[in-house]
Design a protein around this motif. Structure first.
Motif, PDB file in Angstrom:
ATOM      1  N   PRO A  69      23.692 -46.514 -44.545  1.00 19.43           N
ATOM      2  CA  PRO A  69      24.401 -46.410 -45.933  1.00 19.43           C
ATOM      3  C   PRO A  69      23.704 -46.417 -46.943  1.00 19.43           C
ATOM      4  CG  PRO A  69      25.003 -48.604 -44.961  1.00 19.43           C
ATOM      5  CD  PRO A  69      24.176 -47.859 -43.952  1.00 19.43           C
ATOM      6  N   PHE A  70      24.092 -45.918 -48.253  1.00 20.39           N
ATOM      7  CA  PHE A  70      23.393 -46.112 -49.438  1.00 20.39           C
ATOM      8  C   PHE A  70      23.240 -47.712 -49.733  1.00 20.39           C
ATOM      9  CE2 PHE A  70      25.888 -42.109 -50.216  1.00 20.39           C
ATOM     10  CZ  PHE A  70      24.743 -41.111 -50.483  1.00 20.39           C
ATOM     11  N   ALA A  71      22.189 -47.869 -50.293  1.00 21.71           N
ATOM     12  CA  ALA A  71      21.766 -49.257 -50.885  1.00 21.71           C
ATOM     13  C   ALA A  71      23.078 -49.595 -51.986  1.00 21.71           C
ATOM     14  CB  ALA A  71      20.516 -49.582 -51.203  1.00 21.71           C
ATOM     15  N   VAL A 538      25.273 -52.144 -35.994  1.00 25.58           N
ATOM     16  CA  VAL A 538      24.100 -51.339 -35.938  1.00 25.58           C
ATOM     17  C   VAL A 538      22.983 -51.632 -37.061  1.00 25.58           C
ATOM     18  CG1 VAL A 538      23.249 -48.692 -36.221  1.00 25.58           C
ATOM     19  CG2 VAL A 538      25.530 -49.391 -35.039  1.00 25.58           C
ATOM     20  N   LEU A 539      21.937 -51.595 -36.600  1.00 23.76           N
ATOM     21  CA  LEU A 539      20.561 -51.914 -37.352  1.00 23.76           C
ATOM     22  C   LEU A 539      19.865 -50.683 -37.721  1.00 23.76           C
ATOM     23  CD1 LEU A 539      19.437 -55.237 -35.703  1.00 23.76           C
ATOM     24  CD2 LEU A 539      21.045 -55.055 -37.671  1.00 23.76           C
ATOM     25  N   PRO A 598      11.228 -53.899 -41.501  1.00 25.25           N
ATOM     26  CA  PRO A 598      12.162 -53.756 -42.504  1.00 25.25           C
ATOM     27  C   PRO A 598      13.424 -53.225 -41.868  1.00 25.25           C
ATOM     28  CG  PRO A 598      10.525 -52.239 -42.857  1.00 25.25           C
ATOM     29  CD  PRO A 598       9.976 -52.771 -41.839  1.00 25.25           C
ATOM     30  N   VAL A 599      14.664 -53.849 -41.883  1.00 22.99           N
ATOM     31  CA  VAL A 599      15.831 -53.487 -41.411  1.00 22.99           C
ATOM     32  C   VAL A 599      16.825 -53.366 -42.437  1.00 22.99           C
ATOM     33  CG1 VAL A 599      17.524 -54.094 -39.628  1.00 22.99           C
ATOM     34  CG2 VAL A 599      15.294 -54.424 -39.063  1.00 22.99           C
ATOM     35  N   THR A 600      17.603 -52.089 -42.284  1.00 25.30           N
ATOM     36  CA  THR A 600      18.718 -52.038 -43.094  1.00 25.30           C
ATOM     37  C   THR A 600      19.978 -52.262 -42.459  1.00 25.30           C
ATOM     38  OG1 THR A 600      17.649 -50.270 -44.016  1.00 25.30           O
ATOM     39  CG2 THR A 600      20.052 -50.254 -44.615  1.00 25.30           C
ATOM     40  N   PHE A 601      21.029 -53.056 -42.934  1.00 26.03           N
ATOM     41  CA  PHE A 601      22.090 -53.475 -42.420  1.00 26.03           C
ATOM     42  C   PHE A 601      23.310 -52.698 -42.942  1.00 26.03           C
ATOM     43  CE2 PHE A 601      19.296 -56.975 -42.365  1.00 26.03           C
ATOM     44  CZ  PHE A 601      19.891 -57.773 -41.145  1.00 26.03           C
ATOM     45  N   GLU A 602      24.491 -52.973 -42.246  1.00 29.13           N
ATOM     46  CA  GLU A 602      25.623 -52.049 -42.687  1.00 29.13           C
ATOM     47  C   GLU A 602      26.033 -51.946 -44.080  1.00 29.13           C
ATOM     48  OE1 GLU A 602      27.935 -50.118 -40.728  1.00 29.13           O
ATOM     49  OE2 GLU A 602      26.146 -49.550 -39.735  1.00 29.13           O
ATOM     50  N   ASP A 603      25.606 -53.072 -44.673  1.00 27.23           N
ATOM     51  CA  ASP A 603      26.188 -53.024 -46.164  1.00 27.23           C
ATOM     52  C   ASP A 603      25.087 -52.395 -46.980  1.00 27.23           C
ATOM     53  OD1 ASP A 603      23.998 -54.773 -45.982  1.00 27.23           O
ATOM     54  OD2 ASP A 603      24.931 -56.365 -46.870  1.00 27.23           O
ATOM     55  N   GLY A 604      23.974 -51.711 -46.310  1.00 30.78           N
ATOM     56  CA  GLY A 604      23.023 -51.108 -47.109  1.00 30.78           C
ATOM     57  C   GLY A 604      21.798 -51.803 -47.574  1.00 30.78           C
ATOM     58  N   ALA A 633      27.191 -61.652 -42.479  1.00 28.54           N
ATOM     59  CA  ALA A 633      26.989 -61.757 -43.918  1.00 28.54           C
ATOM     60  C   ALA A 633      26.735 -60.174 -44.128  1.00 28.54           C
ATOM     61  CB  ALA A 633      25.559 -62.581 -44.012  1.00 28.54           C
ATOM     62  N   HIS A 634      26.325 -59.304 -43.361  1.00 27.48           N
ATOM     63  CA  HIS A 634      25.952 -57.842 -43.740  1.00 27.48           C
ATOM     64  C   HIS A 634      26.945 -56.985 -43.548  1.00 27.48           C
ATOM     65  CE1 HIS A 634      22.007 -58.991 -45.543  1.00 27.48           C
ATOM     66  NE2 HIS A 634      21.748 -59.801 -44.553  1.00 27.48           N
ATOM     67  N   ASP A 635      28.046 -57.408 -42.500  1.00 28.32           N
ATOM     68  CA  ASP A 635      28.848 -56.404 -42.366  1.00 28.32           C
ATOM     69  C   ASP A 635      30.319 -57.267 -42.009  1.00 28.32           C
ATOM     70  OD1 ASP A 635      30.340 -54.212 -40.942  1.00 28.32           O
ATOM     71  OD2 ASP A 635      29.029 -54.190 -39.167  1.00 28.32           O
ATOM     72  N   PRO A 636      30.977 -57.098 -43.159  1.00 30.07           N
ATOM     73  CA  PRO A 636      32.449 -57.779 -43.171  1.00 30.07           C
ATOM     74  C   PRO A 636      33.422 -57.163 -42.434  1.00 30.07           C
ATOM     75  CG  PRO A 636      31.427 -57.509 -45.377  1.00 30.07           C
ATOM     76  CD  PRO A 636      30.310 -56.701 -44.641  1.00 30.07           C
ATOM     77  N   ALA A 637      33.161 -55.910 -41.961  1.00 31.03           N
ATOM     78  CA  ALA A 637      34.178 -55.383 -41.144  1.00 31.03           C
ATOM     79  C   ALA A 637      33.796 -55.163 -39.772  1.00 31.03           C
ATOM     80  CB  ALA A 637      34.191 -53.810 -41.544  1.00 31.03           C
ATOM     81  N   ALA A 638      32.695 -55.933 -39.343  1.00 33.43           N
ATOM     82  CA  ALA A 638      32.563 -55.992 -37.844  1.00 33.43           C
ATOM     83  C   ALA A 638      33.555 -56.732 -37.242  1.00 33.43           C
ATOM     84  CB  ALA A 638      31.151 -56.344 -37.661  1.00 33.43           C
ATOM     85  N   LEU A 639      33.848 -56.444 -36.003  1.00 29.39           N
ATOM     86  CA  LEU A 639      35.075 -56.859 -35.139  1.00 29.39           C
ATOM     87  C   LEU A 639      34.318 -57.222 -33.937  1.00 29.39           C
ATOM     88  CD1 LEU A 639      37.874 -54.470 -35.475  1.00 29.39           C
ATOM     89  CD2 LEU A 639      37.901 -56.545 -36.289  1.00 29.39           C
TER      90      LEU A 639
END
Length: 809
Positions: A69-71, A538-539, A598-604, A633-639
């Motif tokens: 996703p976009f930052a 997903v990372l 460096p890893v980008t998370f689901e929140d960008g 912390a980085h993916d509030p929608a994760a189930l």
């Protein structure tokens, strides 16, 4: 040409099997090409009302994961700058999250894994969905939702989100699917933004707006407009399309191979029957080239007619096949076939080429027939296995054996390719060497009955040994039918069971709690279960942002359930900046153990993660493991996908409990269903094709033996005895073909078993699904008996007279 057409008119029955096989092959080729060249499901309904959209990046073609996703800072900048582009009324970041209404304890509807139907109210205009009653949500506890749910404005309802159940008031209803909260509330529940929709001013030029948006976005994303918006289809749909493409491609490849096999077998048998005719042609002056041309023209005429009919049938039937593939799950919802006339032309030409490939060897064999050889030919084959046939057959057998050996050490993605090469090589090689196998197998099969009373066994034994080529030609299609059936069914069953066994072997728990009518379990329900929860995310690793499927876990509980030592996940317990990866997952990070990536998370957001440990794939069933708190912390929608329960059982809203063994099979339930349908299609296709060959070959064989049968009747044999001998011979042909077909499939299956054992690290046993195999053998036997006994019975009922020695059909 005139001679070839005359032969075709006189021997129409001899070409029925070839015509049918070629017609079916051209139809399948036409339908396959049209389906593969058709687009996907089109522009997603959620974005159908927006002419220009900006996406963070395309799907990853290897994993079908969305681009990172976009930052967050880029979302704010792009939203501001895109709104300033001339012709843009508003730039709308599309924020999505899991939401689902519940009636008491029962979730309404049934959502797929990955479905995120919760959105901010601004996103409703991208479809566009409009209010049918009430108003837009204005406070954090209000929702506008699909009117088809039957909830009226002002009603109270409970929505499940990743956090858990929360009460909402229905502020209004809309004419489309989804749950729409205020933009601020949606921002709290969603992760990153991948799509920004541009709502245009009245009369604005979409092309000009797209060009202006492209200048704003630069290399930080891509602008989609027109038909290009179809690229926004969910990754699940694209994966389904890919699976469907593999199915259609496999059908096409199998169809082409078996068509050539059927046509070449049929024409080879036809040449065998017509050696006297070709000898007569040579006697009156025909050259080998003319004989070869005659047979080739026959094949091309049959091929052209069959390809023309098949192409028309394929063009007319492809919409039906498209609907079948959608219903079976091999194409996404909304898929539609697009007709292309040039595809039909190419399919026709390909059908003619396949016919020529099938008849080429037969024409060369016909050209080698000498006049004296044909005129003095007796009923006994003098050279059933030529030197060229022996060399070619051994070469194909060597190819099959080599591919079987390679299967044992191949990567999982390449195993099926090597397995098919093994099968094709061994089937072709065994068919070519069949004249060497038939005599000993016939003697072995009839030896126990040599002392039996009556002449049936003598007739069967003598007839099959006297005409080895004819017997070989009838055994070959049975061999192919059984070999393909055994290979396809055992391979798919063994693969599915081995992966299920691998998943079960690594888990030690009382039971597993899985979602029920929901795409995942909420945090509120997970907190009530004692065990090891698994939260998929997903990372996006490294500067290339390579998608890596990862899971968030509770380290201590995960280690206990999966039999890991305290040291394996110790780094995860000490801090939030570590990740443990499997050996297969390490490649995606592009680094070694101990390095920070460096890893980008689901929140960008992007932050470094240290590769704390690398475990063997046998010990770690996931590509990457990090703490559940870091994922949340980085993916509030994760189930939560599942919880391996180690404590007492509890009632779970939106979930149910199954055994660990069931979980091992359920984890790939959708894939297993597709595999079963795929297996059925391939078995039906291969069995249907070779059934045509069995029927056609035996019909020609029976027609060729009518004079012999009448001589037997004149010699005192009863009709029952004659038909009994033919039935016994057909049964023996099917028995020999079944045994050889099963043996031919064994090397391929052993290679697959060895490869799976090495990949999964557990003993793998071959799983034999007997019902489809026995059904195929029974159907082949029935077809063989009908194709032999019925024509013979009809011939024997004709008026008695001098034996009919005609050789035409």
């Amino acid at each position: 040409m005139k001679t070839a057409l005359a032969f075709l008119r006189e021997r129409r029955t001899a070409f029925v099997g070839s015509f049918t096989a070629l017609c079916l092959g051209a139809a399948i080729l036409t339908m396959s090409a049209l389906i593969l060249l058709s687009g996907g499901s089109g522009v997603p309904e959620r974005y159908a009302g927006t002419a220009v959209l900006v996406q963070s990046g395309p799907l990853d073609p290897a994993t079908f994961q969305e681009a990172a996703p976009f930052a967050p800072e880029d979302v704010r900048r792009l939203t501001r700058d895109l709104a300033a582009v001339p012709g843009v009324h508003a730039a709308v970041p599309d924020r999505s999250f899991y939401a689902q209404a519940v009636d008491g304890a029962r979730p309404l509807g049934e959502q797929r894994t990955g479905d995120r139907l919760g959105h901010g109210w601004s996103s409703a205009a991208l479809a566009p969905y409009r209010l049918t009653s009430g108003r837009a949500p204005q406070t954090a506890d209000e929702v506008a939702l699909d009117r088809s749910l039957g909830l009226a404005t002002g009603a109270r309802t409970t929505l499940l989100t990743a956090d858990g159940p929360a009460p909402f008031t229905v502020s209004g209803t809309v004419d489309g699917p989804g749950y729409y909260l205020t933009d601020a509330r949606a921002g709290e529940l969603s992760a990153g933004v991948r799509v920004i929709g541009l709502r245009l001013e009245a009369g604005a030029d979409a092309a000009a707006v797209a060009a202006g948006a492209g200048r704003v976005v630069g290399d930080g994303g891509r602008v989609l407009s027109g038909a290009g918006r179809a690229d926004l289809a969910p990754g699940e749909d694209e994966e389904i399309r890919w699976i469907g493409g593999q199915v259609v491609s496999a059908m096409t490849g199998l169809s082409a191979f078996v068509t050539v096999f059927v046509v070449s077998s049929a024409f080879a048998f036809t040449v065998l029957r017509r050696r006297r005719e070709f000898g007569l042609l040579r006697t009156i002056g025909a050259t080998p080239r003319q004989v070869r041309r005659t047979v080739s023209v026959e094949g091309l005429v049959v091929g052209a007619l069959a390809a023309a009919v098949g192409t028309l049938l394929g063009t007319a039937g492809v919409p039906v096949l498209g609907d079948v593939l959608v219903d079976a799950g091999f194409q996404p919802r909304g898929f539609a076939v697009q007709q292309r006339p040039w595809v039909s032309v190419l399919a026709f030409l390909a059908g003619v080429a396949i016919a020529f490939a099938g008849v080429w060897t037969a024409s060369r064999r016909a050209a080698r027939i000498g006049p004296m050889e044909a005129l003095r030919e007796a009923a006994v084959d003098d050279r059933p296995l030529t030197r060229w046939r022996r060399i070619t057959g051994l070469a194909f057998v060597a190819l099959g054996v080599g591919a079987a050996v390679a299967t044992a050490s191949a990567a999982p993605a390449d195993m099926i390719v090597f397995a098919l090469v093994t099968a094709v090589g061994l089937i072709t090689g065994t068919a070519l060497l069949m004249p060497a196998f038939v005599p000993p197998l016939v003697r072995l099969a009839t030896r126990p009955f040599r002392g039996a009373r009556g002449a049936t066994v003598v007739l069967v034994r003598a007839g099959m040994l006297a005409a080895v080529r004819r017997t070989s030609s009838t055994v070959a299609p049975v061999l192919a039918t059984v070999a393909f059936t055994v290979l396809i069914t055992v391979n798919t069953a063994t693969t599915a069971q081995s992966y299920a066994d691998r998943d079960v072997a690594s888990v030690s728990a009382a039971a597993t709690v899985v979602p029920d009518r929901t795409p995942g379990l909420t945090d509120a329900e997970v907190r009530r279960i004692t065990g090891s929860p698994i939260v998929p995310t997903v990372l996006y690793a490294g500067s290339a942002r390579t998608p890596v499927e990862a899971v968030g876990v509770e380290p201590a509980a995960y280690a206990a359930v999966h039999g890991l030592s305290d040291d394996d996940l110790a780094a995860l317990k000490q801090g939030e900046g570590a990740v443990v990866v499997s050996r297969s997952g390490l490649a995606a990070f592009g680094a070694r153990a101990g390095a920070s990536v460096p890893v980008t998370f689901e929140d960008g957001t992007t932050r470094p993660l240290r590769i704390a440990a690398v475990l063997d794939d046998r010990d770690l069933p996931h590509a990457a493991v990090l703490t559940r708190a870091l994922v949340r912390a980085h993916d509030p929608a994760a189930l939560t996908a599942a919880v391996h329960r180690t404590g007492p059982p509890v009632e779970v809203r939106g979930g149910r409990e199954i055994t660990v063994e069931e979980f091992g099979g359920r984890d790939a339930a959708a894939e297993d269903r597709l595999v079963r349908v795929f297996t059925l299609l391939l078995v039906a296709l291969s069995a249907g094709y070779t059934g045509i060959a069995v029927a056609g070959t035996l019909l020609m064989s029976t027609a060729d033996r009518v004079p012999d049968l009448r001589i037997l009747r004149r010699s005192g044999a009863t009709a029952r005895q004659v038909l009994g001998a033919l039935a016994a011979e057909s049964a023996l042909v099917v028995a020999i073909g079944t045994v050889l077909g099963a043996l031919v499939a064994v090397p391929s299956l052993l290679g697959i078993r060895a490869g799976l054992s090495g990949t999964l690290g557990i003993p793998v046993a071959l799983v034999v699904p007997w019902p489809p195999i026995l059904a195929t053998v029974a159907a082949t036997l029935l077809l063989a008996l009908l194709a032999t006994v019925l024509p013979a019975a009809r011939s024997l009922r004709t008026k008695e007279g001098a034996p009919d020695l005609r050789t035409t059909d």
